[in-house]
Scaffold this active site. Structure first.
Site, short mmCIF file in Angstrom:
data_model
loop_
_atom_site.label_atom_id
_atom_site.label_comp_id
_atom_site.label_asym_id
_atom_site.label_seq_id
_atom_site.Cartn_x
_atom_site.Cartn_y
_atom_site.Cartn_z
N CYS A 1 -11.68 2.44 0.06
CA CYS A 1 -10.45 3.03 0.62
C CYS A 1 -10.05 2.18 1.81
O CYS A 1 -10.92 1.79 2.61
CB CYS A 1 -10.70 4.48 1.05
SG CYS A 1 -9.33 5.22 1.98
N THR A 2 -8.78 1.89 1.93
CA THR A 2 -8.31 0.99 2.99
C THR A 2 -8.59 1.53 4.39
O THR A 2 -8.62 0.76 5.35
CB THR A 2 -6.80 0.74 2.87
OG1 THR A 2 -6.13 2.00 2.79
CG2 THR A 2 -6.49 -0.09 1.65
N HIS A 3 -8.79 2.85 4.51
CA HIS A 3 -9.06 3.42 5.84
C HIS A 3 -10.51 3.21 6.28
O HIS A 3 -10.81 3.29 7.47
CB HIS A 3 -8.80 4.94 5.83
CG HIS A 3 -7.35 5.31 5.93
ND1 HIS A 3 -6.43 4.98 4.97
CD2 HIS A 3 -6.66 6.00 6.87
CE1 HIS A 3 -5.24 5.46 5.32
NE2 HIS A 3 -5.36 6.09 6.46
N TYR B 1 -0.33 8.15 -2.85
CA TYR B 1 -0.17 7.99 -4.29
C TYR B 1 -1.26 8.75 -5.05
O TYR B 1 -1.10 9.12 -6.20
CB TYR B 1 -0.27 6.51 -4.69
CG TYR B 1 0.94 5.66 -4.37
CD1 TYR B 1 2.05 6.17 -3.70
CD2 TYR B 1 0.98 4.31 -4.77
CE1 TYR B 1 3.15 5.37 -3.42
CE2 TYR B 1 2.08 3.51 -4.51
CZ TYR B 1 3.15 4.03 -3.83
OH TYR B 1 4.24 3.23 -3.57
N GLY B 2 -2.40 8.96 -4.39
CA GLY B 2 -3.60 9.45 -5.06
C GLY B 2 -3.44 10.81 -5.73
O GLY B 2 -4.13 11.10 -6.70
N GLU C 1 -7.63 8.03 11.12
CA GLU C 1 -6.29 8.14 11.71
C GLU C 1 -6.33 8.77 13.11
O GLU C 1 -5.49 8.44 13.95
CB GLU C 1 -5.37 8.94 10.78
CG GLU C 1 -5.10 8.17 9.49
CD GLU C 1 -3.99 8.75 8.64
OE1 GLU C 1 -3.55 9.89 8.92
OE2 GLU C 1 -3.57 8.07 7.69
N CYS D 1 -3.47 -0.82 -2.22
CA CYS D 1 -3.59 0.61 -2.48
C CYS D 1 -4.57 0.86 -3.63
O CYS D 1 -4.36 0.37 -4.74
CB CYS D 1 -2.21 1.16 -2.84
SG CYS D 1 -2.23 2.87 -3.43
N ASN D 2 -5.63 1.62 -3.36
CA ASN D 2 -6.63 1.88 -4.40
C ASN D 2 -6.04 2.63 -5.60
O ASN D 2 -6.39 2.33 -6.74
CB ASN D 2 -7.79 2.69 -3.82
CG ASN D 2 -8.85 1.79 -3.21
OD1 ASN D 2 -9.72 1.30 -3.91
ND2 ASN D 2 -8.76 1.52 -1.92
N ASP E 1 0.86 -1.18 0.00
CA ASP E 1 0.00 0.00 0.00
C ASP E 1 0.90 1.23 0.00
O ASP E 1 2.09 1.13 0.31
CB ASP E 1 -0.89 -0.01 1.26
CG ASP E 1 -1.86 1.18 1.31
OD1 ASP E 1 -2.28 1.65 0.23
OD2 ASP E 1 -2.19 1.63 2.41
N SER E 2 0.34 2.38 -0.33
CA SER E 2 1.13 3.61 -0.28
C SER E 2 1.46 3.99 1.17
O SER E 2 2.43 4.70 1.41
CB SER E 2 0.37 4.75 -0.94
OG SER E 2 -0.88 4.93 -0.32
#
Lengths: 271, 271
Positions: free
Chosen positions: B185-187, B44-45, B153, B75-76, B12-13
């Protein structure tokens, strides 16, 4: 005499530093300004000290290739790590957003009880606290406010969510704990109204963007470098996605960016 | 027979992809897992397509240097741009979080009315919409939710601010507009409870982390690559600030990262 017509260079890791460019333009309307936003590598705050110094050097070298007469470090992460290195390497005056904010806070503070808000990276660097204590403050309270950046970027600057978020983050500054509060992030001036409403009249807000503009003016005046009757031209450079910078940038700038926005590759400015 | 003991690589980023590692670990507890978070270059987005593909290739090369038997693109932004290039260059199976999420959404959707939420970059790429339409969905509605990442976060996943923010972002999905919603999104899995409360029972949430774990299991099974009785070892690598990754990482992982976290330089994996 038109004075020194060379432009002033301003750099930031992204587009937030446009609030600094805006403040400089307001105070020094005749000056030509060159802005660099390193949008390909934003944010600097999560990167190591060594990496940030390297990036800041590349940013400054690019600006000097545009023949600037002074460099403004609008990026808090770069200002927290790179001022000594930049000053040692370059001959032009280098003005940093942190030193300017601290100086201004000490000037406006009646009791020397200073607060500072910023990103995790800026607060974690301890640079504001160190400088404020060196200047003889009575007390320093600092608080990271990570949601303020996306709120500013979304334009959610005075809705209920902004207000609720500010009430949580700003709690340490309530009840006379501080008499002045430094907005230690280039994004925060957009939330100034909400932050002011939560803190109340007893706390003077220090807008770092305006503070750095004032310090720049003093420095240019002292060095006989002011441009008295220039055209106030603007040139904007970013390292990635000019379209995105254009879309969000005008919100930070408070005006349209026009077609003066260009993509630049910093590769040739690496050491 | 212990099957194929080589590890599975996940990149992932940043640290968000740890939600994917967690889901893979739950479904395939015997497998050894290697995680790479490119924290020096996150996000990365905001970077160009070409840059993201180059970074994704470096990430995959690093994982293959650890002898992985499959690569998971958590990572999306990388999954939206780099799947074809990765599959063309490497011999191991490459599983992407977007394809897995779309497949799962089409499986659970009763009426084919699909919603997707993600970062500005992911939604702006149009990759989810394209894949969903190719699969024959009746309708697709997408929405960028940039505040969800800092809320996750901060750990503000079920307070009033999270709820108010979700109510604004999720409005397009209300009143039967969709019957399933991809958390793109991974979050976002950290906000699953709040998102579910706002959307109500008529909308099935698709957790991309779980979806990619299921697709990985199918792929490993089909290729006779499963590890049947392994130790489930973990190795974590980041490209900057391991301390910070350690602090936030455990929230995404749902467990302690222990002392298996190392700093790595991807320079030697550039082409």
């Amino acid at each position: 005499m038109s004075g020194d017509n060379r432009p002033i260079g301003i750099f930031d890791s992204g587009i937030g530093g446009l609030t600094v460019l805006h403040a400089v333009g307001e105070l020094l309307p005749a000056e030509n300004l060159v802005y660099l936003g390193d949008t390909a590598r934003v944010p600097y705050g999560t990167k190591s000290r060594e990496t940030v110094i390297r990036y800041a050097m590349e940013d400054a070298r690019f600006l000097l290739s545009k023949n600037v007469k002074a460099v403004v470090v609008a990026c808090n992460s770069a200002a927290a790590t790179s001022m000594e290195t930049l000053r040692a390497k370059f001959d032009v005056p280098v003005i940093g957003v942190i030193e300017a904010g601290v100086e201004q806070a000490m000037n406006v503070s009646a009791q020397g009880k200073i607060g500072v808000i910023g990103t995790y990276a800026t607060i974690g660097s301890g640079r504001y606290e160190t400088l404020i204590r060196e200047r003889g403050a009575v007390s320093v309270i600092s608080q990271a406010c990570p949601l303020f950046v996306p709120l500013a970027e979304e334009g959610w600057t005075d809705n209920g969510i902004a207000m609720d978020t500010a009430q949580i983050y700003l709690r340490p500054f309530m009840d006379g704990a501080v008499d002045s509060l430094i907005l230690g992030c280039t994004h925060y001036p957009l939330l100034e109204k909400t932050i002011g409403a939560v803190c109340g009249e007893s706390v003077t807000l220090v807008n770092s963007a305006k503070a750095v503009a004032m310090r720049l003016k003093e420095t240019l005046t002292a060095g006989n470098l002011l441009c008295v009757s220039g055209e106030g031209k603007r040139a904007y450079y970013v390292t990635d996605s000019p379209e995105r910078a254009h879309a969000v940038g005008s919100r930070f700038l408070g005006e349209e960016m026009g077609d003066n926005l260009q993509l630049v590759d910093l590769m040739e400015f690496a050491e």
